[in-house]
Design an enzyme around this catalytic site. Structure first.
Site, PDB file in Angstrom:
ATOM      1  N   ASP A 185      32.966  37.624  41.472  1.00 38.69           N
ATOM      2  CA  ASP A 185      33.260  37.450  42.721  1.00 38.69           C
ATOM      3  C   ASP A 185      31.846  36.991  43.329  1.00 38.69           C
ATOM      4  O   ASP A 185      31.040  37.797  42.451  1.00 38.69           O
ATOM      5  CB  ASP A 185      34.182  37.981  43.974  1.00 38.69           C
ATOM      6  CG  ASP A 185      35.704  38.594  43.599  1.00 38.69           C
ATOM      7  OD1 ASP A 185      36.071  36.888  43.374  1.00 38.69           O
ATOM      8  OD2 ASP A 185      36.264  38.830  43.862  1.00 38.69           O
TER       9      ASP A 185
HETATM   10  N1  URA Z   1      38.101  41.328  39.457  1.00 41.38           N
HETATM   11  C1  URA Z   1      38.102  40.759  41.164  1.00 41.38           C
HETATM   12  O1  URA Z   1      38.664  41.063  42.005  1.00 41.38           O
HETATM   13  N2  URA Z   1      37.039  40.225  41.427  1.00 41.38           N
HETATM   14  C2  URA Z   1      36.051  40.342  39.925  1.00 41.38           C
HETATM   15  O2  URA Z   1      34.736  39.091  40.500  1.00 41.38           O
HETATM   16  C3  URA Z   1      36.270  40.023  39.160  1.00 41.38           C
HETATM   17  C4  URA Z   1      37.613  40.938  38.591  1.00 41.38           C
END
Ligand code: URA
Length: 240
Positions: A101
């Site tokens: 993310d």
């Molecule tokens: N899980 C998440 O919620 N975000 C990420 O960036 C990676 C795994």
């Protein structure tokens, strides 16, 4: 060995479908002999020509990056945010293997090798990813157990996970949790904690398969070694 149409497509010359058309039309030569069979296998030593022009195979590259916060894992972004490929100094068409993310930090691979990327993101291969999450509150024993066994997110139960409570800070009422999962579903870690009523305040991926961030500060990257690339290919043997 690789199928001829895939080899042409991987060079960036055209799509795989277009390559199939070219082969059927008799426009493709392997070592100066016309090949019209779609399943024909070639390797790196074979010389491939389309319309008598030599196809250059793009050199394969593999980077391991310590992603900072505030970067998107796409190759372009309609909101004009910083994109992950801009952190790497290369002219080759690399892309991230899976996603982190915008606000997640940590280890991510970037490559132009579609085959390896598919192997590493295929759920069948159970590639382990370890995250360190800062969450609000204290994780209760039943919540810890639920995360370990699997919780329902987006109507599907998550696979078994390893979960460790690293610390609890009374002052801020926050906990640091280490979580190792083998899937890579959208916002998976955040959704898993949401399911047990905790919010992820910070998230970092510390390990991808056997690879760690050792020696890499935020935004730093390095090339994988040949040995590491081979090891990664071996992890993907279930789907080869
Ligand atoms: N899980 C998440 O919620 N975000 C990420 O960036 C990676 C795994």
């Amino acid at each position: 060995m690789e199928r001829l149409q895939k080899k042409i497509a991987n060079s960036g010359y055209c799509s795989r479908r277009k390559a199939e058309e070219l082969i059927k039309e008799g426009k493709v030569k392997v070592n100066d002999i016309i090949v019209t069979e779609l399943g024909h296998k070639v390797d790196d030593k074979d010389q491939i020509k389309v319309d008598d022009i030599l196809i250059e195979q793009e050199q394969k590259v593999y980077y391991l990056l310590n992603k900072p916060r505030g970067v998107v894992c796409t190759t372009d972004d309609d909101k004009n945010r910083k994109i992950i490929t801009s952190l790497i100094d290369t002219n080759l068409r690399i892309f991230p293997v899976g996603r982190l993310d915008y606000d997640t930090t940590g280890i991510i691979l970037l490559t132009n090798d579609g085959e390896l990327s598919n192997l590493l993101t295929h759920p069948k291969n159970n590639i382990e990813k370890t995250y360190i999450a800062k969450i609000n509150g204290k994780l209760l024993p039943n919540e810890l157990m639920a995360l370990k066994k699997g919780v329902i997110i987006d109507n599907i139960k998550t696979q078994k996970a390893r979960v460790k409570i690293k610390s609890y800070d009374k002052k801020t009422d926050t906990s640091i949790i280490e979580l190792t999962i083998t899937e890579g579903r959208n916002h998976q870690v955040k959704k898993m904690f949401e399911r047990v009523n905790h919010k992820v305040l910070k998230l970092k991926r510390e390990r991808f398969a056997f690879l760690t961030l050792d020696g890499l500060a935020s935004k730093d990257y390095r090339l994988l070694t040949v040995k590491e690339v081979k090891q990664l290919y071996n992890l993907g043997k279930n789907t080869k």
